[in-house]
Scaffold this active site. Structure first.
Site, short mmCIF file in Angstrom:
data_model
loop_
_atom_site.label_atom_id
_atom_site.label_comp_id
_atom_site.label_asym_id
_atom_site.label_seq_id
_atom_site.Cartn_x
_atom_site.Cartn_y
_atom_site.Cartn_z
N TYR A 171 -0.94 -2.51 7.69
CA TYR A 171 -0.16 -3.27 6.70
C TYR A 171 0.49 -4.51 7.30
O TYR A 171 0.94 -5.39 6.57
CB TYR A 171 0.93 -2.38 6.09
CG TYR A 171 0.43 -1.49 4.98
CD1 TYR A 171 -0.46 -0.45 5.24
CD2 TYR A 171 0.85 -1.68 3.66
CE1 TYR A 171 -0.91 0.37 4.23
CE2 TYR A 171 0.41 -0.86 2.64
CZ TYR A 171 -0.48 0.16 2.93
OH TYR A 171 -0.93 0.97 1.92
N LYS A 199 -5.57 10.10 13.66
CA LYS A 199 -7.01 10.20 13.85
C LYS A 199 -7.26 9.87 15.31
O LYS A 199 -7.91 8.88 15.64
CB LYS A 199 -7.71 9.23 12.87
CG LYS A 199 -9.21 9.29 12.85
CD LYS A 199 -9.77 10.50 12.14
CE LYS A 199 -11.29 10.53 12.30
NZ LYS A 199 -11.90 11.74 11.69
N ASP A 258 -8.35 13.53 8.20
CA ASP A 258 -9.38 14.05 7.30
C ASP A 258 -9.19 15.56 7.07
O ASP A 258 -9.28 16.05 5.95
CB ASP A 258 -10.80 13.72 7.79
CG ASP A 258 -11.02 13.98 9.27
OD1 ASP A 258 -10.05 14.30 10.00
OD2 ASP A 258 -12.18 13.85 9.73
N ASP A 261 0.01 6.22 3.08
CA ASP A 261 -0.24 5.72 1.73
C ASP A 261 -1.23 6.64 1.01
O ASP A 261 -0.98 7.10 -0.12
CB ASP A 261 -0.81 4.30 1.80
CG ASP A 261 -1.19 3.77 0.43
OD1 ASP A 261 -0.38 3.89 -0.50
OD2 ASP A 261 -2.33 3.28 0.28
N ASP A 303 -0.59 9.87 -2.12
CA ASP A 303 -1.23 9.97 -3.45
C ASP A 303 -1.81 11.37 -3.62
O ASP A 303 -1.69 11.99 -4.67
CB ASP A 303 -2.33 8.92 -3.63
CG ASP A 303 -1.81 7.63 -4.26
OD1 ASP A 303 -0.61 7.32 -4.09
OD2 ASP A 303 -2.60 6.92 -4.91
C1 IPM Z 1 2.60 2.51 -2.36
C2 IPM Z 1 1.69 1.47 -2.95
C3 IPM Z 1 1.80 0.20 -2.10
C4 IPM Z 1 1.35 0.54 -0.70
C5 IPM Z 1 1.01 -1.01 -2.62
C6 IPM Z 1 1.34 -1.31 -4.06
C7 IPM Z 1 1.22 -2.22 -1.74
O1 IPM Z 1 0.40 1.92 -3.02
O2 IPM Z 1 3.82 2.28 -2.33
O3 IPM Z 1 2.11 3.56 -1.96
O4 IPM Z 1 0.16 0.51 -0.41
O5 IPM Z 1 2.22 0.86 0.10
MN MN Z 2 0.16 3.99 -2.42
#
Ligand code: IPM
Ligand code: MN
Length: 323
Positions: A121, A171, A204, A228, A232
């Site tokens: 990032y 990793k 993984d 990140d 999710d």
């Molecule tokens: C998150 C989002 C952000 C990230 C994006 C929108 C830049 O996906 O906060 O997880 O990748 O950190």
């Molecule tokens: Mn995200």
């Protein structure tokens, strides 16, 4: 006087879920002095403003920032993400991204500590011969001993308050430079926390374990991009991304920390009063806890732990009544 909190509702469902978050906070009796900031994709399309340095400087004097979601389909990828969200994380040194997951029905009760200012990032890299058949694009991963160590320490401190277990996810078998720095740092810090048990998983494999045996996790510490993606997945195994809250923290408290739901602006359901505000409401609870209002935070969490359904505003009303 209440806590000084900057509000960035943002785009799409962002302003709607933040409104419910503020409603539930008000119901706890904690007072906030809010200042609204009109920022995000819509603002950018209107006048080209993303995030002026003068606004960041203004924020340095606040107690916290509360953000809904930013991004609109008409803005090219990266403009708002880098110019607004990542600029906030970097300029305010919000080096820990704390993302808790709690869903007893699936044996999920863990927190991910995602490094929030480095890795892929950071923006290292570039193009050579762009647009030609010999085009080259590189995107490096920046890992500093200091940056890694402060996140790892935060994770161990958190583990001490929880079930005293901390897992490094990386990793190391392929990323032999970055992984080596992370692993050495993790192992050295671990020596200072003999009461905290440790584990290591490749990222993984961690994806399998999240689904198959999430009970193995208490606190996970990991790099920015792995964090990140994993968070999710964390949302998906714990009732959906509509419940996933986060704190972008500056634990040194040299400035405000920023609290936001993990989900995005969801343009497909904008304006329909059907977005789930729980992620924003729980992010508000994390904000209160960070501000020292542990009791109010616990009341909000307890309210959210019981089933609730309805429109965005109905869910906010029900939870406000419960706290
Ligand atoms: C998150 C989002 C952000 C990230 C994006 C929108 C830049 O996906 O906060 O997880 O990748 O950190
Ligand atoms: Mn995200």
């Amino acid at each position: 006087m209440g806590y000084k909190v900057g509000i960035i509702g943002g785009d799409g469902i962002g302003p709607d879920v933040i409104r419910e978050g503020l409603k539930v906070i008000a119901a706890t009796g904690v007072q906030l002095d809010t200042v609204d900031y009109d920022l995000g994709g819509v603002r950018f399309l209107r006048d080209g403003t993303i995030l002026p340095d003068s606004v960041v400087d203004e924020w340095r004097g606040l107690d916290a920032l509360f953000l809904g979601a930013v991004g609109t389909p008409d803005v090219p990828p990266g403009v708002i993400e880098r110019g607004l969200l990542l600029k906030m994380r970097f300029d305010l040194d919000l080096y820990v991204n704390r993302r808790p997951f709690n869903f007893p029905a699936n044996n999920v009760d863990f927190e991910v500590i995602r490094e929030n200012t480095e890795g892929t990032y950071a923006g290292e890299g570039g193009f050579l011969r762009k647009g030609t058949p010999h085009e080259i694009a590189t995107q490096g991963s920046v890992n500093t001993r200091r940056g890694v160590e402060r996140c790892v320490r935060y994770a161990f401190d958190l583990a001490r308050e929880r079930r005293k277990h901390c897992t490094l996810v990386h990793k190391t078998n392929v990323l032999t430079f970055a992984g080596d720095l992370w692993e050495r740092t993790f192992n050295e810090v671990a020596l200072e926390y003999p009461d905290v048990a440790t584990a290591y998983n490749h990222v993984d494999a961690a994806c399998i374990y999240f689904v198959d045996s999430p009970q193995r996790y208490d606190v996970i510490v990991t790099d920015n991009l792995f964090g990140d993606i994993l968070t999710d997945l964390g949302g998906a195994i714990s009732g959906g991304i509509g419940q996933a809250s986060s704190g972008n923290l500056n634990p040194s408290r040299t400035g405000p920390s920023m609290f936001e739901p993990v989900h995005g602006s969801a343009p497909d359901i904008t304006g329909q009063n059907k977005a789930n505000p729980i992620a924003a409401i729980l992010s508000g609870a994390m904000m209160l806890e960070f501000l020292g209002e542990a009791d109010a935070a616990a009341r909000i969490r307890a309210a959210c732990s019981q089933p609730v359904s309805g429109s965005t505003t109905e869910v906010g009303d029900i939870l406000a009544a419960r706290v």
